[in-house]
Scaffold this motif. Structure first.
Motif, PDB file in Angstrom:
ATOM      1  N   THR A 110      55.401 -15.168 -54.221  1.00 52.55           N
ATOM      2  CA  THR A 110      56.659 -14.811 -53.342  1.00 52.55           C
ATOM      3  C   THR A 110      57.763 -14.776 -54.158  1.00 52.55           C
ATOM      4  O   THR A 110      58.241 -15.733 -55.133  1.00 52.55           O
ATOM      5  CB  THR A 110      56.709 -15.670 -52.230  1.00 52.55           C
ATOM      6  OG1 THR A 110      57.781 -15.334 -51.357  1.00 52.55           O
ATOM      7  CG2 THR A 110      56.770 -17.144 -52.592  1.00 52.55           C
ATOM      8  N   PRO A 111      58.877 -13.756 -53.996  1.00 53.90           N
ATOM      9  CA  PRO A 111      59.929 -13.832 -54.686  1.00 53.90           C
ATOM     10  C   PRO A 111      60.747 -15.131 -54.043  1.00 53.90           C
ATOM     11  O   PRO A 111      60.463 -15.422 -52.816  1.00 53.90           O
ATOM     12  CB  PRO A 111      60.453 -12.409 -54.086  1.00 53.90           C
ATOM     13  CG  PRO A 111      59.734 -12.099 -52.934  1.00 53.90           C
ATOM     14  CD  PRO A 111      58.453 -12.707 -53.201  1.00 53.90           C
ATOM     15  N   THR A 112      61.904 -15.569 -54.471  1.00 53.52           N
ATOM     16  CA  THR A 112      62.796 -16.511 -53.695  1.00 53.52           C
ATOM     17  C   THR A 112      63.816 -15.821 -53.132  1.00 53.52           C
ATOM     18  O   THR A 112      64.327 -14.763 -53.196  1.00 53.52           O
ATOM     19  CB  THR A 112      63.208 -17.086 -54.847  1.00 53.52           C
ATOM     20  OG1 THR A 112      62.295 -17.898 -55.490  1.00 53.52           O
ATOM     21  CG2 THR A 112      64.367 -18.132 -54.459  1.00 53.52           C
ATOM     22  N   ARG A 113      64.170 -16.259 -52.054  1.00 54.83           N
ATOM     23  CA  ARG A 113      65.323 -16.082 -51.032  1.00 54.83           C
ATOM     24  C   ARG A 113      65.890 -17.152 -50.713  1.00 54.83           C
ATOM     25  O   ARG A 113      65.499 -18.100 -50.102  1.00 54.83           O
ATOM     26  CB  ARG A 113      64.732 -15.483 -49.649  1.00 54.83           C
ATOM     27  CG  ARG A 113      63.914 -14.013 -49.609  1.00 54.83           C
ATOM     28  CD  ARG A 113      64.730 -12.905 -50.258  1.00 54.83           C
ATOM     29  NE  ARG A 113      63.798 -11.724 -50.533  1.00 54.83           N
ATOM     30  CZ  ARG A 113      63.401 -11.042 -51.367  1.00 54.83           C
ATOM     31  NH1 ARG A 113      63.576 -12.102 -52.598  1.00 54.83           N
ATOM     32  NH2 ARG A 113      62.816 -10.039 -51.441  1.00 54.83           N
ATOM     33  N   PHE A 114      66.787 -17.503 -51.384  1.00 52.85           N
ATOM     34  CA  PHE A 114      67.982 -18.535 -51.238  1.00 52.85           C
ATOM     35  C   PHE A 114      66.993 -19.808 -51.527  1.00 52.85           C
ATOM     36  O   PHE A 114      67.347 -20.728 -50.715  1.00 52.85           O
ATOM     37  CB  PHE A 114      68.663 -18.742 -49.512  1.00 52.85           C
ATOM     38  CG  PHE A 114      69.285 -17.251 -49.529  1.00 52.85           C
ATOM     39  CD1 PHE A 114      70.527 -17.008 -50.084  1.00 52.85           C
ATOM     40  CD2 PHE A 114      68.669 -16.110 -48.579  1.00 52.85           C
ATOM     41  CE1 PHE A 114      71.189 -15.807 -50.155  1.00 52.85           C
ATOM     42  CE2 PHE A 114      69.423 -15.049 -48.441  1.00 52.85           C
ATOM     43  CZ  PHE A 114      70.475 -14.909 -48.928  1.00 52.85           C
ATOM     44  N   GLY A 115      66.235 -19.946 -52.379  1.00 55.24           N
ATOM     45  CA  GLY A 115      65.534 -21.227 -52.848  1.00 55.24           C
ATOM     46  C   GLY A 115      64.424 -21.598 -52.048  1.00 55.24           C
ATOM     47  O   GLY A 115      63.947 -22.497 -51.886  1.00 55.24           O
ATOM     48  N   ASN A 116      63.956 -20.422 -51.147  1.00 53.64           N
ATOM     49  CA  ASN A 116      62.782 -20.805 -50.429  1.00 53.64           C
ATOM     50  C   ASN A 116      61.823 -19.172 -50.567  1.00 53.64           C
ATOM     51  O   ASN A 116      62.329 -18.330 -51.152  1.00 53.64           O
ATOM     52  CB  ASN A 116      63.215 -20.794 -48.827  1.00 53.64           C
ATOM     53  CG  ASN A 116      63.704 -22.268 -48.512  1.00 53.64           C
ATOM     54  OD1 ASN A 116      63.048 -23.306 -48.459  1.00 53.64           O
ATOM     55  ND2 ASN A 116      65.099 -22.269 -48.404  1.00 53.64           N
TER      56      ASN A 116
ATOM     57  N   THR B 110      62.536 -14.723 -59.267  1.00 53.03           N
ATOM     58  CA  THR B 110      63.801 -14.992 -59.063  1.00 53.03           C
ATOM     59  C   THR B 110      64.825 -13.995 -59.735  1.00 53.03           C
ATOM     60  O   THR B 110      64.308 -13.581 -60.834  1.00 53.03           O
ATOM     61  CB  THR B 110      64.535 -16.479 -59.292  1.00 53.03           C
ATOM     62  OG1 THR B 110      64.227 -16.783 -60.769  1.00 53.03           O
ATOM     63  CG2 THR B 110      63.851 -17.609 -58.478  1.00 53.03           C
ATOM     64  N   ALA B 111      66.005 -13.951 -59.286  1.00 53.80           N
ATOM     65  CA  ALA B 111      66.939 -13.157 -59.846  1.00 53.80           C
ATOM     66  C   ALA B 111      67.782 -13.773 -60.974  1.00 53.80           C
ATOM     67  O   ALA B 111      67.907 -12.904 -62.170  1.00 53.80           O
ATOM     68  CB  ALA B 111      68.016 -12.464 -58.663  1.00 53.80           C
ATOM     69  N   THR B 112      67.782 -15.125 -60.962  1.00 48.75           N
ATOM     70  CA  THR B 112      68.449 -15.606 -61.980  1.00 48.75           C
ATOM     71  C   THR B 112      67.579 -16.853 -62.691  1.00 48.75           C
ATOM     72  O   THR B 112      66.694 -17.327 -62.056  1.00 48.75           O
ATOM     73  CB  THR B 112      69.738 -16.098 -61.905  1.00 48.75           C
ATOM     74  OG1 THR B 112      69.899 -16.934 -60.807  1.00 48.75           O
ATOM     75  CG2 THR B 112      70.924 -14.846 -61.395  1.00 48.75           C
ATOM     76  N   GLN B 113      68.155 -17.092 -63.626  1.00 47.53           N
ATOM     77  CA  GLN B 113      67.363 -18.616 -64.327  1.00 47.53           C
ATOM     78  C   GLN B 113      67.401 -19.760 -63.528  1.00 47.53           C
ATOM     79  O   GLN B 113      66.213 -20.374 -63.229  1.00 47.53           O
ATOM     80  CB  GLN B 113      68.204 -18.833 -65.701  1.00 47.53           C
ATOM     81  CG  GLN B 113      67.369 -19.890 -66.342  1.00 47.53           C
ATOM     82  CD  GLN B 113      67.965 -20.366 -67.682  1.00 47.53           C
ATOM     83  OE1 GLN B 113      69.250 -19.790 -67.917  1.00 47.53           O
ATOM     84  NE2 GLN B 113      67.374 -21.217 -68.409  1.00 47.53           N
ATOM     85  N   HIS B 114      68.411 -19.990 -62.784  1.00 51.37           N
ATOM     86  CA  HIS B 114      68.546 -21.108 -61.771  1.00 51.37           C
ATOM     87  C   HIS B 114      68.601 -20.755 -60.446  1.00 51.37           C
ATOM     88  O   HIS B 114      69.168 -21.223 -59.590  1.00 51.37           O
ATOM     89  CB  HIS B 114      69.613 -21.936 -62.135  1.00 51.37           C
ATOM     90  CG  HIS B 114      69.772 -22.251 -63.633  1.00 51.37           C
ATOM     91  ND1 HIS B 114      68.855 -23.367 -63.971  1.00 51.37           N
ATOM     92  CD2 HIS B 114      70.541 -21.876 -64.604  1.00 51.37           C
ATOM     93  CE1 HIS B 114      69.285 -23.436 -65.582  1.00 51.37           C
ATOM     94  NE2 HIS B 114      70.157 -22.628 -65.776  1.00 51.37           N
ATOM     95  N   GLY B 115      67.796 -19.536 -60.134  1.00 46.33           N
ATOM     96  CA  GLY B 115      67.998 -19.144 -58.529  1.00 46.33           C
ATOM     97  C   GLY B 115      66.971 -19.773 -57.455  1.00 46.33           C
ATOM     98  O   GLY B 115      66.771 -18.919 -56.628  1.00 46.33           O
TER      99      GLY B 115
ATOM    100  N   ILE C 192      62.061 -13.873 -63.899  1.00 46.27           N
ATOM    101  CA  ILE C 192      63.456 -13.793 -64.003  1.00 46.27           C
ATOM    102  C   ILE C 192      63.742 -12.195 -63.832  1.00 46.27           C
ATOM    103  O   ILE C 192      63.474 -11.449 -64.761  1.00 46.27           O
ATOM    104  CB  ILE C 192      64.397 -14.200 -64.832  1.00 46.27           C
ATOM    105  CG1 ILE C 192      64.087 -15.957 -64.786  1.00 46.27           C
ATOM    106  CG2 ILE C 192      65.715 -14.169 -64.600  1.00 46.27           C
ATOM    107  CD1 ILE C 192      64.756 -16.590 -66.360  1.00 46.27           C
ATOM    108  N   ALA C 193      64.248 -11.659 -62.463  1.00 38.62           N
ATOM    109  CA  ALA C 193      64.244 -10.350 -62.544  1.00 38.62           C
ATOM    110  C   ALA C 193      65.587  -9.883 -62.750  1.00 38.62           C
ATOM    111  O   ALA C 193      65.695  -8.666 -63.005  1.00 38.62           O
ATOM    112  CB  ALA C 193      63.896 -10.050 -60.978  1.00 38.62           C
ATOM    113  N   GLY C 194      66.581 -10.572 -62.742  1.00 42.04           N
ATOM    114  CA  GLY C 194      67.995 -10.135 -63.003  1.00 42.04           C
ATOM    115  C   GLY C 194      68.631  -9.816 -61.694  1.00 42.04           C
ATOM    116  O   GLY C 194      68.078  -9.519 -60.821  1.00 42.04           O
ATOM    117  N   ASN C 195      70.012  -9.816 -61.766  1.00 39.49           N
ATOM    118  CA  ASN C 195      70.587  -9.752 -60.524  1.00 39.49           C
ATOM    119  C   ASN C 195      70.359  -8.223 -59.956  1.00 39.49           C
ATOM    120  O   ASN C 195      70.608  -7.931 -58.726  1.00 39.49           O
ATOM    121  CB  ASN C 195      72.178  -9.979 -60.658  1.00 39.49           C
ATOM    122  CG  ASN C 195      72.512 -11.579 -60.584  1.00 39.49           C
ATOM    123  OD1 ASN C 195      71.710 -12.276 -59.836  1.00 39.49           O
ATOM    124  ND2 ASN C 195      73.197 -11.818 -61.147  1.00 39.49           N
TER     125      ASN C 195
END
Length: 203
Positions: A80-86, A118-123, A170-173
């Motif tokens: 799953t991709p991340t959506r706001f940490g979930n 995630t979009a970012t390294q710490h996403g 990491i997908a990038g913004n």
């Protein structure tokens, strides 16, 4: 021995990771690897606005997963991709339909594993996977992650996704970065590792 890979992907990053997970699982003798996606819940107009409508055509040939298929598998690897940490809402809605399986204990003793994007390294790579584990534990599943025997986790050569909890990219913004070879290697390792453990448990 059935290894079921169930993913949600909006722009193709999680799908590419799912393919790599499947490649790794197929390396294990006796593994029947099945790739499935969860249903999209966003309306078509919104998907077009966010640029996900055309992107999804790349993996629209993958069949939609049914809840019953979960009970038939020996191991289930969720992506799953991340959506706001979930986890993404599409995956959450799919899992919310597994109450009947929970009532019967249909997933107890099966292997559960998770990978993400995630979009970012710490996403939220770690929080997404760890919070996903909560659902799997409620089902009585055996959690498998990505051990440090996948030595690329120790690299400092590039910024990359992945943790002991599971493979990640990491997908990038702007979503322009697709999974790197090292990230795909982590996904393959996780798929193979899960299949190897499933093989031992099914003997």
């Amino acid at each position: 021995m059935k290894i079921l890979i169930v993913f949600y992907s909006a722009y193709g990053h999680t799908y590419r990771m799912a393919e790599a997970v499947a490649e790794g699982a197929r390396e294990v003798e006796g593994a029947e690897v099945i790739l499935r996606r969860v249903p999209e819940t966003l309306p078509e107009d919104l998907l077009k606005q966010i640029g996900a409508f055309d992107a999804a055509k790349v993996f629209e040939h993958i069949p939609i997963c049914t809840v019953d298929e979960l009970a038939e598998a020996d191991a289930i690897i969720f992506g799953t991709p991340t959506r706001f940490g979930n986890m993404a809402g599409q995956m959450r809605q799919f899992l919310d339909g597994t109450g009947g399986l929970w009532a019967k204990g249909a997933l107890v003793g099966k292997i559960g594993s998770v990978f993400t994007s995630t979009a970012t390294q710490h996403g939220g790579q770690e929080s997404t996977i760890l919070s996903f584990h909560t659902t799997l534990l409620h089902h009585g599943m055996i959690i498998v992650g990505l051990p440090y025997t996948f030595t690329e986790q120790n690299t400092l050569e590039e910024i990359m996704g992945g943790s002991p909890y599971g493979a990640a990219t990491i997908a990038g913004n702007d979503g322009s970065r697709m999974p790197s070879e090292k990230e795909l290697a982590g996904a393959r390792f996780q798929g193979k590792y899960v299949a190897e453990i499933a093989a031992k448990l099914t003997k």
